[in-house]
Scaffold this motif. Structure first.
Motif, PDB file in Angstrom:
ATOM      1  N   ARG A   1      16.531  64.792  69.732  1.00  0.00           N
ATOM      2  CA  ARG A   1      16.425  64.240  68.376  1.00  0.00           C
ATOM      3  C   ARG A   1      17.209  65.063  67.363  1.00  0.00           C
ATOM      4  O   ARG A   1      17.931  64.510  66.526  1.00  0.00           O
ATOM      5  CB  ARG A   1      14.956  64.141  67.965  1.00  0.00           C
ATOM      6  CG  ARG A   1      14.186  63.042  68.697  1.00  0.00           C
ATOM      7  CD  ARG A   1      12.724  63.031  68.325  1.00  0.00           C
ATOM      8  NE  ARG A   1      12.049  64.252  68.779  1.00  0.00           N
ATOM      9  CZ  ARG A   1      10.754  64.481  68.597  1.00  0.00           C
ATOM     10  NH1 ARG A   1      10.005  63.597  67.954  1.00  0.00           N
ATOM     11  NH2 ARG A   1      10.203  65.603  69.043  1.00  0.00           N
ATOM     12  N   MET A   2      17.096  66.392  67.432  1.00  0.00           N
ATOM     13  CA  MET A   2      17.825  67.223  66.484  1.00  0.00           C
ATOM     14  C   MET A   2      19.329  67.126  66.724  1.00  0.00           C
ATOM     15  O   MET A   2      20.122  67.072  65.781  1.00  0.00           O
ATOM     16  CB  MET A   2      17.371  68.680  66.570  1.00  0.00           C
ATOM     17  CG  MET A   2      18.122  69.598  65.612  1.00  0.00           C
ATOM     18  SD  MET A   2      17.521  71.296  65.609  1.00  0.00           S
ATOM     19  CE  MET A   2      15.930  71.076  64.809  1.00  0.00           C
TER      20      MET A   2
ATOM     21  N   LEU B   1      20.733  64.059  65.212  1.00  0.00           N
ATOM     22  CA  LEU B   1      20.872  64.222  63.766  1.00  0.00           C
ATOM     23  C   LEU B   1      22.112  65.045  63.437  1.00  0.00           C
ATOM     24  O   LEU B   1      22.885  64.689  62.544  1.00  0.00           O
ATOM     25  CB  LEU B   1      19.622  64.896  63.202  1.00  0.00           C
ATOM     26  CG  LEU B   1      19.641  65.225  61.710  1.00  0.00           C
ATOM     27  CD1 LEU B   1      19.775  63.945  60.881  1.00  0.00           C
ATOM     28  CD2 LEU B   1      18.378  65.982  61.318  1.00  0.00           C
ATOM     29  N   MET B   2      22.318  66.142  64.185  1.00  0.00           N
ATOM     30  CA  MET B   2      23.478  67.000  63.936  1.00  0.00           C
ATOM     31  C   MET B   2      24.775  66.262  64.180  1.00  0.00           C
ATOM     32  O   MET B   2      25.767  66.462  63.461  1.00  0.00           O
ATOM     33  CB  MET B   2      23.406  68.255  64.810  1.00  0.00           C
ATOM     34  CG  MET B   2      22.277  69.205  64.473  1.00  0.00           C
ATOM     35  SD  MET B   2      22.273  69.685  62.715  1.00  0.00           S
ATOM     36  CE  MET B   2      23.915  70.394  62.539  1.00  0.00           C
TER      37      MET B   2
ATOM     38  N   SER C   1      24.208  63.896  73.555  1.00  0.00           N
ATOM     39  CA  SER C   1      23.046  63.372  72.828  1.00  0.00           C
ATOM     40  C   SER C   1      22.494  62.099  73.456  1.00  0.00           C
ATOM     41  O   SER C   1      21.353  61.711  73.188  1.00  0.00           O
ATOM     42  CB  SER C   1      23.415  63.106  71.361  1.00  0.00           C
ATOM     43  OG  SER C   1      24.286  61.988  71.240  1.00  0.00           O
TER      44      SER C   1
ATOM     45  N   LEU D   1      22.387  75.794  61.468  1.00  0.00           N
ATOM     46  CA  LEU D   1      21.046  75.669  60.914  1.00  0.00           C
ATOM     47  C   LEU D   1      20.711  76.868  60.030  1.00  0.00           C
ATOM     48  O   LEU D   1      21.171  77.983  60.276  1.00  0.00           O
ATOM     49  CB  LEU D   1      20.015  75.593  62.050  1.00  0.00           C
ATOM     50  CG  LEU D   1      20.053  74.366  62.971  1.00  0.00           C
ATOM     51  CD1 LEU D   1      19.040  74.542  64.089  1.00  0.00           C
ATOM     52  CD2 LEU D   1      19.777  73.091  62.190  1.00  0.00           C
TER      53      LEU D   1
ATOM     54  N   LEU E   1      15.061  77.763  60.381  1.00  0.00           N
ATOM     55  CA  LEU E   1      15.058  76.650  61.323  1.00  0.00           C
ATOM     56  C   LEU E   1      15.637  77.082  62.662  1.00  0.00           C
ATOM     57  O   LEU E   1      15.179  76.641  63.715  1.00  0.00           O
ATOM     58  CB  LEU E   1      15.872  75.476  60.768  1.00  0.00           C
ATOM     59  CG  LEU E   1      15.197  74.621  59.713  1.00  0.00           C
ATOM     60  CD1 LEU E   1      16.130  73.505  59.262  1.00  0.00           C
ATOM     61  CD2 LEU E   1      13.894  74.016  60.269  1.00  0.00           C
TER      62      LEU E   1
ATOM     63  N   PHE F   1      13.701  76.799  66.180  1.00  0.00           N
ATOM     64  CA  PHE F   1      14.283  76.048  67.285  1.00  0.00           C
ATOM     65  C   PHE F   1      14.328  76.905  68.554  1.00  0.00           C
ATOM     66  O   PHE F   1      14.000  76.459  69.646  1.00  0.00           O
ATOM     67  CB  PHE F   1      15.687  75.582  66.912  1.00  0.00           C
ATOM     68  CG  PHE F   1      16.346  74.710  67.948  1.00  0.00           C
ATOM     69  CD1 PHE F   1      16.175  73.342  67.932  1.00  0.00           C
ATOM     70  CD2 PHE F   1      17.140  75.269  68.944  1.00  0.00           C
ATOM     71  CE1 PHE F   1      16.781  72.535  68.887  1.00  0.00           C
ATOM     72  CE2 PHE F   1      17.743  74.473  69.902  1.00  0.00           C
ATOM     73  CZ  PHE F   1      17.559  73.103  69.873  1.00  0.00           C
TER      74      PHE F   1
END
Length: 285
Positions: A181-182, A185-186, A212, A252, A256, A260
């Protein structure tokens, strides 16, 4: 069965033990488990960080071997073993064709070699790469294939344990994984930061968009926050390769980034997941 838990990590290159599951290896070593690592290749196809020199070594393979030894000390490993194969390089690179490259070896040969290590080390838990090779590296894929096949081979042929009782073979198999998910987004944010998510890394040969889309379910979340210092020391020991972590991690904010990195995540390949998220790879042994 050994009274002391035994965990075995099987990875493709020197640094894979540190950059990925280093926190997990450090955690279980600190908690008293025997933690062994097998590295399948010499890492010679990797490129060095800008400004890094061979110094006292004649080849990059020698450099990476020395770095691996230092990383093993930082993580507190019980032992580290190296298979005699050449780094195959990234997909479609000339290194793929070298006769000594890992991907040029018969899978049956690799399975037999790993099964022999399993029988000698007698781990209850095995960690290795996911079937997609993390970021698509052919050596990662091949290691996953061979390590998985050897897992089932040794389970099918029980043998005497160290105390005379029958060793039933390894009990649990995990693949390194992370929640996409992250990353998704990235991938959407990076173009606005002037970065191409389809061409990242030192050689611009890693496609985060492709990565991804790979399904790597998370069945285990391991708290490694207290062991980040050991993981960082091990990662930095690989000075020829270390660049501060993957691009999508470096961008990040520090709070964060630490959040992570404080959790290592895995897909449980065996036994089949039961719907619960594990917090301890040694649970149930």
């Amino acid at each position: 069965m050994n009274k002391r838990p035994v965990l075995l990590g099987i990875f493709a290159h020197p640094d894979d033990e540190s950059f990925g599951p280093g926190g997990t290896l450090a955690r279980y070593a600190a908690q008293g488990a025997a933690v062994h690592v097998i590295i399948a290749t010499d890492g010679i196809a990797g490129s060095m960080e800008e400004g890094h020199r061979l110094r006292d070594h004649e080849t990059l393979a020698q450099v990476r071997s020395a770095e691996l030894a230092n990383a093993a000390v930082a993580l507190g490993l019980t032992s580290i073993w190296s298979l005699p194969y050449r780094d195959s390089g990234m997909r479609n690179s000339p290194d793929n064709q070298h006769p000594d490259a890992l991907i040029q070896q018969p899978v049956e040969k690799l399975v037999a070699e790993l099964a022999d290590y399993y029988r000698r080390l007698q781990p209850q838990v095995i960690i290795t790469h996911d079937p997609f090779g993390g970021y698509g590296h052919p050596d990662h894929v091949r290691v996953c294939q061979a390590a998985t096949a050897a897992f089932y081979v040794t389970r099918s042929r029980p043998m005497p344990g160290v105390n005379g009782s029958e060793w039933p073979g390894p009990q649990k198999l995990y693949y390194t994984a992370f929640d996409k998910r992250m990353l998704k987004l990235m991938v959407r944010i990076m173009p606005f930061m002037g970065q191409d998510p389809t061409a990242v890394g030192r050689n611009r040969d890693i496609n985060l968009v492709e990565i991804s889309r790979w399904h790597t379910p998370v069945h285990a979340r391991i708290d490694v926050g207290p062991y980040l210092a050991q993981k960082l020391a091990a990662s930095q020991a690989h000075a020829s390769q270390y660049s501060g972590g993957p691009t999508f991690i470096r961008v990040l904010p520090p709070f964060l980034r630490r959040r992570f990195l404080a959790t290592d995540t895995y897909t449980r390949a065996f036994p089949a997941p039961d719907g619960r998220v594990e917090r301890d790879l040694l649970a149930g042994l």
